[in-house]
Write a protein that holds these residues in place. Structure first.
Motif, PDB file in Angstrom:
ATOM      1  N   GLU A 183     -19.080  15.027  92.245  1.00  0.00           N
ATOM      2  CA  GLU A 183     -18.819  13.522  92.070  1.00  0.00           C
ATOM      3  C   GLU A 183     -20.367  12.875  92.103  1.00  0.00           C
ATOM      4  N   SER A 184     -20.830  12.931  93.535  1.00  0.00           N
ATOM      5  CA  SER A 184     -21.982  12.185  93.893  1.00  0.00           C
ATOM      6  C   SER A 184     -23.164  12.701  92.659  1.00  0.00           C
ATOM      7  N   LEU A 185     -23.114  14.004  92.245  1.00  0.00           N
ATOM      8  CA  LEU A 185     -24.406  14.279  91.213  1.00  0.00           C
ATOM      9  C   LEU A 185     -24.198  13.342  90.136  1.00  0.00           C
ATOM     10  N   ALA A 186     -22.829  13.473  89.638  1.00  0.00           N
ATOM     11  CA  ALA A 186     -22.454  12.629  88.369  1.00  0.00           C
ATOM     12  C   ALA A 186     -23.028  11.026  88.584  1.00  0.00           C
ATOM     13  N   ARG A 187     -22.724  10.755  89.920  1.00  0.00           N
ATOM     14  CA  ARG A 187     -22.705   9.027  90.000  1.00  0.00           C
ATOM     15  C   ARG A 187     -24.180   8.647  90.139  1.00  0.00           C
ATOM     16  N   VAL A 188     -24.659   9.555  90.996  1.00  0.00           N
ATOM     17  CA  VAL A 188     -26.072   9.300  91.623  1.00  0.00           C
ATOM     18  C   VAL A 188     -27.247   9.567  90.708  1.00  0.00           C
ATOM     19  N   CYS A 189     -27.121  11.090  90.319  1.00  0.00           N
ATOM     20  CA  CYS A 189     -28.259  11.612  89.686  1.00  0.00           C
ATOM     21  C   CYS A 189     -28.348  11.411  88.208  1.00  0.00           C
ATOM     22  N   LEU A 190     -27.065  11.711  87.397  1.00  0.00           N
ATOM     23  CA  LEU A 190     -26.997  11.790  86.093  1.00  0.00           C
ATOM     24  C   LEU A 190     -27.383  10.643  85.436  1.00  0.00           C
ATOM     25  N   PRO A 191     -27.083   9.332  85.757  1.00  0.00           N
ATOM     26  CA  PRO A 191     -27.767   8.380  85.023  1.00  0.00           C
ATOM     27  C   PRO A 191     -29.237   7.908  85.110  1.00  0.00           C
ATOM     28  N   LEU A 192     -29.950   8.575  86.025  1.00  0.00           N
ATOM     29  CA  LEU A 192     -31.261   8.230  86.215  1.00  0.00           C
ATOM     30  C   LEU A 192     -32.035   8.804  85.170  1.00  0.00           C
ATOM     31  N   ASP A 193     -33.112   8.042  84.765  1.00  0.00           N
ATOM     32  CA  ASP A 193     -34.249   8.285  83.709  1.00  0.00           C
ATOM     33  C   ASP A 193     -34.723   9.951  83.833  1.00  0.00           C
ATOM     34  N   ASP A 194     -34.807  10.593  82.999  1.00  0.00           N
ATOM     35  CA  ASP A 194     -35.477  11.941  82.815  1.00  0.00           C
ATOM     36  C   ASP A 194     -36.813  11.869  83.607  1.00  0.00           C
ATOM     37  N   SER A 195     -37.480  10.952  83.610  1.00  0.00           N
ATOM     38  CA  SER A 195     -38.755  10.934  84.222  1.00  0.00           C
ATOM     39  C   SER A 195     -38.878  10.652  85.745  1.00  0.00           C
ATOM     40  N   THR A 196     -37.534  10.459  86.301  1.00  0.00           N
ATOM     41  CA  THR A 196     -37.506  10.047  87.733  1.00  0.00           C
ATOM     42  C   THR A 196     -37.853  11.389  88.570  1.00  0.00           C
ATOM     43  N   VAL A 197     -38.940  11.350  89.538  1.00  0.00           N
ATOM     44  CA  VAL A 197     -39.497  12.383  90.291  1.00  0.00           C
ATOM     45  C   VAL A 197     -38.283  12.601  91.298  1.00  0.00           C
ATOM     46  N   VAL A 198     -38.032  13.950  91.596  1.00  0.00           N
ATOM     47  CA  VAL A 198     -36.963  14.227  92.735  1.00  0.00           C
ATOM     48  C   VAL A 198     -37.570  14.962  93.561  1.00  0.00           C
ATOM     49  N   LEU A 199     -37.681  14.177  95.060  1.00  0.00           N
ATOM     50  CA  LEU A 199     -38.153  14.902  96.273  1.00  0.00           C
ATOM     51  C   LEU A 199     -37.001  15.416  97.154  1.00  0.00           C
ATOM     52  N   SER A 200     -36.944  16.552  97.209  1.00  0.00           N
ATOM     53  CA  SER A 200     -35.367  17.134  98.130  1.00  0.00           C
ATOM     54  C   SER A 200     -35.908  17.503  99.473  1.00  0.00           C
ATOM     55  N   GLY A 201     -34.621  17.900 100.102  1.00  0.00           N
ATOM     56  CA  GLY A 201     -34.793  17.937 101.444  1.00  0.00           C
ATOM     57  C   GLY A 201     -35.547  19.474 101.661  1.00  0.00           C
ATOM     58  N   HIS A 202     -35.561  20.446 100.862  1.00  0.00           N
ATOM     59  CA  HIS A 202     -36.115  21.618 100.862  1.00  0.00           C
ATOM     60  C   HIS A 202     -36.679  22.083  99.503  1.00  0.00           C
ATOM     61  N   GLY A 203     -37.703  22.897  99.369  1.00  0.00           N
ATOM     62  CA  GLY A 203     -38.361  23.350  98.039  1.00  0.00           C
ATOM     63  C   GLY A 203     -39.188  22.346  97.567  1.00  0.00           C
ATOM     64  N   PRO A 204     -39.685  22.831  96.213  1.00  0.00           N
ATOM     65  CA  PRO A 204     -40.623  21.956  95.607  1.00  0.00           C
ATOM     66  C   PRO A 204     -39.952  20.762  94.618  1.00  0.00           C
ATOM     67  N   GLN A 205     -40.834  19.867  94.513  1.00  0.00           N
ATOM     68  CA  GLN A 205     -40.423  18.600  93.608  1.00  0.00           C
ATOM     69  C   GLN A 205     -39.858  18.895  92.250  1.00  0.00           C
ATOM     70  N   TYR A 217     -25.530  22.703  87.989  1.00  0.00           N
ATOM     71  CA  TYR A 217     -24.677  21.885  88.445  1.00  0.00           C
ATOM     72  C   TYR A 217     -24.753  20.659  87.638  1.00  0.00           C
ATOM     73  N   LEU A 218     -25.921  20.336  87.246  1.00  0.00           N
ATOM     74  CA  LEU A 218     -26.166  19.024  86.177  1.00  0.00           C
ATOM     75  C   LEU A 218     -25.499  19.462  84.663  1.00  0.00           C
ATOM     76  N   SER A 219     -25.897  20.615  84.254  1.00  0.00           N
ATOM     77  CA  SER A 219     -25.273  20.742  82.960  1.00  0.00           C
ATOM     78  C   SER A 219     -23.977  21.342  82.904  1.00  0.00           C
ATOM     79  N   GLY A 220     -23.161  21.373  83.969  1.00  0.00           N
ATOM     80  CA  GLY A 220     -21.795  21.872  84.005  1.00  0.00           C
ATOM     81  C   GLY A 220     -21.530  23.166  83.843  1.00  0.00           C
ATOM     82  N   THR A 221     -22.423  24.059  83.738  1.00  0.00           N
ATOM     83  CA  THR A 221     -22.246  25.310  83.525  1.00  0.00           C
ATOM     84  C   THR A 221     -22.190  26.472  84.814  1.00  0.00           C
ATOM     85  N   ALA A 222     -22.167  25.575  85.964  1.00  0.00           N
ATOM     86  CA  ALA A 222     -22.146  26.480  87.215  1.00  0.00           C
ATOM     87  C   ALA A 222     -20.871  27.300  87.550  1.00  0.00           C
TER      88      ALA A 222
END
Length: 231
Positions: A183-205, A217-222
């Motif tokens: 639910e958090s992914l759908a509410r917080v992440c999916l509405p953002l523009d494709d160009s939004t840079v994601v800097l995560s807690g682990h791993g690459p940007q 998990y964003l495409s609904g195929t997980a």
């Protein structure tokens, strides 16, 4: 804008320093296990003055250096109230011991000044705006920090352990909830523009567009065996 990041400690947690430019005030995001030396190195290299520490959540791999960093620079730490207890009781947050050798290197507890985050808040720190979104799922008090697009840089999302390149945060520790995370992914992440840079807690940007196209998990195929990350 200046964003200096580095992976710290046994868990390779990304710590970020964010400033309008070199030589100015800055905000420190998620100073985790053994992050203090890297923080000091980045402050010196870019001639920065910290004004606050902000935390995406309370797991020890993201907060282990909060006390020494805040103490060294007399700055407050911001955390969501539902994760605040983790600074003083990290083992309860994990549901198990994290190991005596590591515990011996940690300064457990709260800094002198702790401020609490709320959903929808706008933090104005070091001349910059950070939009706060409560994003439970990895922990009850997980948040993201979003910086608006400017003429120089695209929108930036500090996603903590909500969203990674190709994966998401684990939900099998105390306070984790897979349905809440989706639910958090759908509410917080999916509405953002494709160009939004994601800097995560682990791993690459990464970017929202890349994750929308490839992250199950964003495409609904997980499926149930899709990889998850974080402590």
């Amino acid at each position: 804008m200046l964003i200096a990041g580095f992976p710290a400690g046994a868990w390779g947690t990304n710590c970020y320093l964010v400033a309008p430019a070199a030589g100015e005030e800055c905000v420190i995001i998620d100073p985790g296990h053994q992050a203090a030396p890297g923080v000091e190195e980045a402050l010196k290299k870019h001639r920065l003055k910290p004004v606050a520490v902000v935390l995406t959540h309370g797991h020890i791999d993201h907060v282990a250096s909060v006390v020494p960093v805040c103490g060294a620079h007399d700055v407050p730490a911001w955390i969501h109230p539902e994760d605040r207890y983790m600074m003083s009781d990290p083992e309860k947050a994990l549901g198990r011991s994290i190991g005596m050798p590591l515990m011996g290197e940690l300064t457990v507890g709260e800094p002198d000044d702790v401020k609490e985050l709320s959903d929808g808040a706008r933090l104005l720190l070091a001349g910059m705006e950070f939009g706060v979104s409560h994003a439970p799922g990895h922990t009850k008090g997980s948040v993201t920090f979003r910086m608006p697009e400017t003429h120089e840089v695209p929108q930036v999302l500090f996603s903590g352990d909500l969203l990674f390149a190709g994966s998401v945060g684990r939900t099998d520790l105390p306070g984790g909830d897979h349905a809440e995370l989706l639910e958090s992914l759908a509410r917080v992440c999916l509405p953002l523009d494709d160009s939004t840079v994601v800097l995560s807690g682990h791993g690459p940007q990464t970017t929202i567009g890349r994750e929308r196209a490839t992250n199950p998990y964003l495409s609904g195929t997980a499926g149930t065996d899709a990889p998850r990350r974080g402590m």
